[in-house]
Scaffold this active site. Structure first.
Site, PDB file in Angstrom:
ATOM      1  N   ARG A 173      62.352  35.834  13.458  1.00  0.00           N
ATOM      2  CA  ARG A 173      63.339  35.081  12.679  1.00  0.00           C
ATOM      3  C   ARG A 173      62.709  34.398  11.483  1.00  0.00           C
ATOM      4  NH1 ARG A 173      65.284  31.674  17.723  1.00  0.00           N
ATOM      5  NH2 ARG A 173      63.025  31.740  17.858  1.00  0.00           N
TER       6      ARG A 173
ATOM      7  N   SER B   7      69.055  30.751  21.440  1.00  0.00           N
ATOM      8  CA  SER B   7      69.859  30.531  22.652  1.00  0.00           C
ATOM      9  C   SER B   7      69.916  29.042  22.981  1.00  0.00           C
ATOM     10  CB  SER B   7      69.243  31.290  23.830  1.00  0.00           C
ATOM     11  OG  SER B   7      69.240  32.664  23.578  1.00  0.00           O
TER      12      SER B   7
ATOM     13  N   HIS C  54      70.296  38.378  18.764  1.00  0.00           N
ATOM     14  CA  HIS C  54      69.792  39.436  19.647  1.00  0.00           C
ATOM     15  C   HIS C  54      70.587  40.728  19.437  1.00  0.00           C
ATOM     16  CE1 HIS C  54      68.855  35.837  22.441  1.00  0.00           C
ATOM     17  NE2 HIS C  54      67.680  36.299  22.037  1.00  0.00           N
TER      18      HIS C  54
END
Ligand code: PNS
Length: 161
Positions: free
Chosen positions: A90, A128, A17
């Site tokens: 990604r 995450s 991020h």
């Protein structure tokens, strides 16, 4: 003045991020990083904790601010004066969901466009969820998040023991 919004759950913010935030901040005049108050998800960090963590790790970026929102992203973007949404891609697996999100947002409000930045290869594998999983087993997350964030994550898991 071109203002963009970078929305997400950020539970927690990772180097992936941060890479997107830094690069977006060098392209746009102002970036607002907006934490979604996710209904139905049970996050590790509360919204205010996630906002505070993001503020800490972006404090060296003068054109980046952090806030939170509830409800539709396009409504929050318009309220914030942003007509661009930033999202990171990604891998090809992100593409379908992101395309759907961008197209839905455009149908909801055609003033709001989405700009995709491809995540640096160094962080293409990172999420995450995997960071939380590694930390939950006491693994080393120093390659995934800044030390400040790692400390907060370990503290949460220790408190939950
Ligand atoms: O980090 P995430 O969880 O991938 O971020 C997803 C996010 C916050 C961008 C998305 O869930 C969102 O914008 N939610 C707000 C509700 C909304 O506007 N949805 C778009 C129409 S489906």
């Amino acid at each position: 003045m071109k203002k963009a919004i970078y929305p997400g759950s950020f539970d927690p913010v990772t180097y992936g991020h941060l890479d997107i935030i830094r690069r977006a901040a060098s392209i746009f005049d102002e970036i607002t990083v907006s934490v979604l108050n996710n209904r139905g998800k049970s996050p590790l960090f509360s919204v205010s904790e996630r906002v505070n963590i993001l503020k800490e790790v972006t404090k060296d970026l003068p054109n980046v601010t952090v806030d939170s929102f509830d409800g539709l992203l396009v409504d929050h973007a318009i309220k914030s004066g942003a007509d661009v949404v930033i999202r990171g891609l990604r891998a090809i697996t992100d593409f379908e969901y992101e395309l759907q999100l961008a197209q839905t947002n455009r149908k909801l409000c055609e003033k709001v466009d989405t700009v995709f930045l491809t995540t640096s290869l160094d962080y293409a594998y990172l999420s995450s969820s995997t960071v939380k999983e590694v930390a939950s087993y006491g693994g080393d997350i120093s390659k995934f998040v800044p030390q400040y964030v790692a400390d907060q994550i370990y503290y949460k898991f220790k408190k939950g023991e």
